[in-house]
Design an enzyme around this catalytic site. Sequence first.
Site, PDB file in Angstrom:
ATOM      1  N   GLY A  24       5.760   3.657   1.672  1.00  0.00           N
ATOM      2  CA  GLY A  24       5.338   3.233   2.956  1.00  0.00           C
ATOM      3  C   GLY A  24       6.190   2.167   3.691  1.00  0.00           C
ATOM      4  N   SER A  25       6.182   1.278   4.256  1.00  0.00           N
ATOM      5  CA  SER A  25       7.071   0.299   5.046  1.00  0.00           C
ATOM      6  C   SER A  25       8.180   0.288   4.436  1.00  0.00           C
ATOM      7  CB  SER A  25       6.747  -0.770   5.616  1.00  0.00           C
ATOM      8  OG  SER A  25       6.177  -1.809   4.429  1.00  0.00           O
ATOM      9  N   GLU A  83       4.638  -7.849  -0.566  1.00  0.00           N
ATOM     10  CA  GLU A  83       3.728  -7.071  -1.096  1.00  0.00           C
ATOM     11  C   GLU A  83       2.498  -7.602  -1.684  1.00  0.00           C
ATOM     12  OE1 GLU A  83       4.072  -3.863  -0.147  1.00  0.00           O
ATOM     13  OE2 GLU A  83       6.113  -4.205   0.786  1.00  0.00           O
ATOM     14  N   PHE A 116      10.547   2.498  -5.874  1.00  0.00           N
ATOM     15  CA  PHE A 116      10.312   3.439  -5.063  1.00  0.00           C
ATOM     16  C   PHE A 116       9.387   2.881  -4.127  1.00  0.00           C
ATOM     17  CE2 PHE A 116       7.207   6.830  -4.188  1.00  0.00           C
ATOM     18  CZ  PHE A 116       8.191   7.544  -3.791  1.00  0.00           C
ATOM     19  N   GLY A 117       9.859   3.315  -2.793  1.00  0.00           N
ATOM     20  CA  GLY A 117       8.923   2.956  -1.753  1.00  0.00           C
ATOM     21  C   GLY A 117       8.456   4.005  -0.978  1.00  0.00           C
TER      22      GLY A 117
END
Length: 191
Positions: free
Chosen positions: A27-28, A99, A24-25
């Site tokens: 942000g960028s 990350e 799950f993303g």
Amino acid sequence: MSVNTIEHNRKRFNFEGIDAIWLFGYGSLIYKVDFPFLEKRPASIRGWVRRFWQASHDHRGTPEAPGRVVTLIEQPGAVCKGMAYRVSPHVFEYLDVREKNGYLRFSTTMTFDDGSHAEGLVYIATEDNEAFLGEASEADIARQIASATGPSGPNSEYLLRLAESLRALGDDCAHTFTIESHLRSVDNADR
């Protein structure tokens, strides 16, 4: 916890026997998809809100002048929209480096736009990492973002691209959009 979380993340999950897993993303990872994926679907997770409370020393700022990027903060009843990617576990060899600035992988339940659910992973920078900045006024966050630049480019680009991507997903992220508005005011004042 150290800012560099690469080794810590590599010990957190055993991908043995797993061909693919959801990521799950929020942000960028919504708009900068520089990794291979098998499938991509809009999704949301419950109990979390997106906040610009994490320092970026390695992408959108420097150790001397960190930028601000998003992390997730627990908030009962909240819904955070984003993008889910089904990926090979090998992708985490790259993503753990991308990350690495304080983010850890956690398990989460995602809800897709059609109402179906899947378990997956999400990167969250928790309050106990050295790069956690915490709460600040949205105007102060915008000023910090306006002045920060790092190896991945201006911090303002990160904010503006995220805001654009959230609008495309139909997300009404008041925190992000308020900071965006303040940033545009800062930019106009500088002209």
